[in-house]
Design a protein around this motif. Structure first.
Motif, PDB file in Angstrom:
ATOM      1  N   ILE A  43       0.838  -1.117   0.106  1.00  0.00           N
ATOM      2  CA  ILE A  43      -0.309   0.087  -0.019  1.00  0.00           C
ATOM      3  C   ILE A  43       0.928   1.327  -0.063  1.00  0.00           C
ATOM      4  N   MET A  44       1.986   1.236   0.805  1.00  0.00           N
ATOM      5  CA  MET A  44       2.781   2.388   0.833  1.00  0.00           C
ATOM      6  C   MET A  44       3.668   2.554  -0.435  1.00  0.00           C
ATOM      7  N   HIS A  45       4.101   1.376  -0.902  1.00  0.00           N
ATOM      8  CA  HIS A  45       4.966   1.649  -1.987  1.00  0.00           C
ATOM      9  C   HIS A  45       4.576   2.212  -3.172  1.00  0.00           C
ATOM     10  N   ARG A  46       3.109   2.310  -3.439  1.00  0.00           N
ATOM     11  CA  ARG A  46       2.450   2.800  -4.431  1.00  0.00           C
ATOM     12  C   ARG A  46       2.506   4.314  -4.548  1.00  0.00           C
ATOM     13  N   PRO A  47       2.313   4.999  -3.513  1.00  0.00           N
ATOM     14  CA  PRO A  47       2.451   6.312  -3.643  1.00  0.00           C
ATOM     15  C   PRO A  47       4.033   6.830  -3.525  1.00  0.00           C
ATOM     16  N   ALA A  48       4.879   5.861  -3.029  1.00  0.00           N
ATOM     17  CA  ALA A  48       6.256   6.303  -2.924  1.00  0.00           C
ATOM     18  C   ALA A  48       6.891   6.179  -4.392  1.00  0.00           C
ATOM     19  N   HIS A  49       6.256   5.216  -5.177  1.00  0.00           N
ATOM     20  CA  HIS A  49       6.797   4.785  -6.427  1.00  0.00           C
ATOM     21  C   HIS A  49       6.210   5.968  -7.282  1.00  0.00           C
ATOM     22  N   LEU A  59      11.273  12.789  -1.062  1.00  0.00           N
ATOM     23  CA  LEU A  59       9.927  12.122  -0.376  1.00  0.00           C
ATOM     24  C   LEU A  59       9.498  10.954  -0.650  1.00  0.00           C
ATOM     25  N   ALA A  60       9.705  10.160  -1.798  1.00  0.00           N
ATOM     26  CA  ALA A  60       9.469   8.938  -1.871  1.00  0.00           C
ATOM     27  C   ALA A  60      10.482   7.921  -0.876  1.00  0.00           C
ATOM     28  N   ARG A  61      11.720   8.423  -0.804  1.00  0.00           N
ATOM     29  CA  ARG A  61      12.709   7.649   0.126  1.00  0.00           C
ATOM     30  C   ARG A  61      12.143   7.723   1.470  1.00  0.00           C
ATOM     31  N   ILE A  62      11.757   8.793   1.845  1.00  0.00           N
ATOM     32  CA  ILE A  62      11.130   8.889   3.139  1.00  0.00           C
ATOM     33  C   ILE A  62      10.016   8.044   3.631  1.00  0.00           C
ATOM     34  N   ILE A  63       9.262   8.103   2.735  1.00  0.00           N
ATOM     35  CA  ILE A  63       7.803   6.994   2.799  1.00  0.00           C
ATOM     36  C   ILE A  63       8.464   5.553   2.792  1.00  0.00           C
ATOM     37  N   SER A  64       9.482   5.380   2.029  1.00  0.00           N
ATOM     38  CA  SER A  64       9.957   3.897   1.920  1.00  0.00           C
ATOM     39  C   SER A  64      10.651   3.606   3.233  1.00  0.00           C
TER      40      SER A  64
END
Length: 233
Positions: A43-49, A59-64
């Motif tokens: 679920i969290m990978h989709r917005p990060a991607h 920001l993507a790396r922070i979510i990851s």
């Protein structure tokens, strides 16, 4: 943006249904959503991607990294993951930046989809559809693992695997081609390549021993005939 949001909701529902169908311990979708870290990592990978692809990489790396902290699963936001990916348990899974994963793939805990440290650009593996990667397996390098492949627990795969194969051992050795379906999630009935080689050597030794006995018997018979001739003389 509305269609993308609806698409993400559908994918989440699809992922949850997939877990309920494949995992005998999963009783219902609500339990899966609340208790399965693999679902939350996807679920969290989709917005990060999405952020990564739109050049919002920090920001993507922070979510990851936050997802890694909460779930124990590290998926680089640059990785591409197909539909109905089933991450079971998931602790200590690492998926590298240029990894590509197809549809209906099952990944168990401790798996690494990484690089060898020698490559640039495309550094990580491409995983086909309906692949099962068992606990602790490592797939390292920018090669393709074909559709319907099984990778046994603890295996280290360093080169391309054709479709329909079973791979076990260190380094990974193909021990079955076009074998049983990967849908059964069976991690037990996988051949041991070392045991197979030992059995081949044992059979070869038995064959050589039989030939040696036959040669000795023929030599003894020939020697006996020569002795009889000498006596007659």
């Amino acid at each position: 943006s509305t269609s993308r949001g609806l698409g993400d909701v559908y994918k989440r529902q699809e992922d949850i249904r997939n877990v309920v169908e494949k995992d005998p311990a999963a009783r219902n979708g609500f339990e899966v959503l609340i208790c399965y870290p693999g679902i939350w990592s996807l679920i969290m990978h989709r917005p990060a991607h999405w952020l990564y692809k739109h050049n919002l990489k920090l920001l993507a790396r922070i979510i990851s990294q936050l997802t890694r902290w909460f779930t124990g699963i590290e998926i680089h936001p640059g990785a591409t993951i197909g539909r109905r990916c089933f991450i079971d348990h998931g602790m200590a899974i690492i998926i590298g930046e240029t990894t590509e994963i197809g549809d209906d793939v099952t990944i168990y805990q401790g798996v690494t989809l990484g690089g060898t440290g020698k490559d640039t650009g495309k550094r990580h593996p491409t995983i086909g559809n309906r692949v099962m990667i068992s606990s602790g397996a490592k797939v390292l390098g920018p090669f393709k693992v074909g559709d319907d492949v099984k990778i046994g627990a603890g295996s280290v795969v360093l080169k391309e695997v054709p479709p329909g194969c079973t791979v076990v051992g260190i380094p990974g050795t193909i021990v079955k081609r076009n074998g049983q379906s990967t849908q059964d999630l069976n991690q037990v009935d996988l051949p041991d390549p070392v045991a197979v080689e030992i059995e081949c050597l044992r059979r070869r030794i038995v064959t050589l021993e039989n030939r040696l006995r036959e040669a000795e018997a023929a030599a003894d018979k020939t020697a006996g005939k020569e002795g009889d001739k000498n006596e007659n003389l």
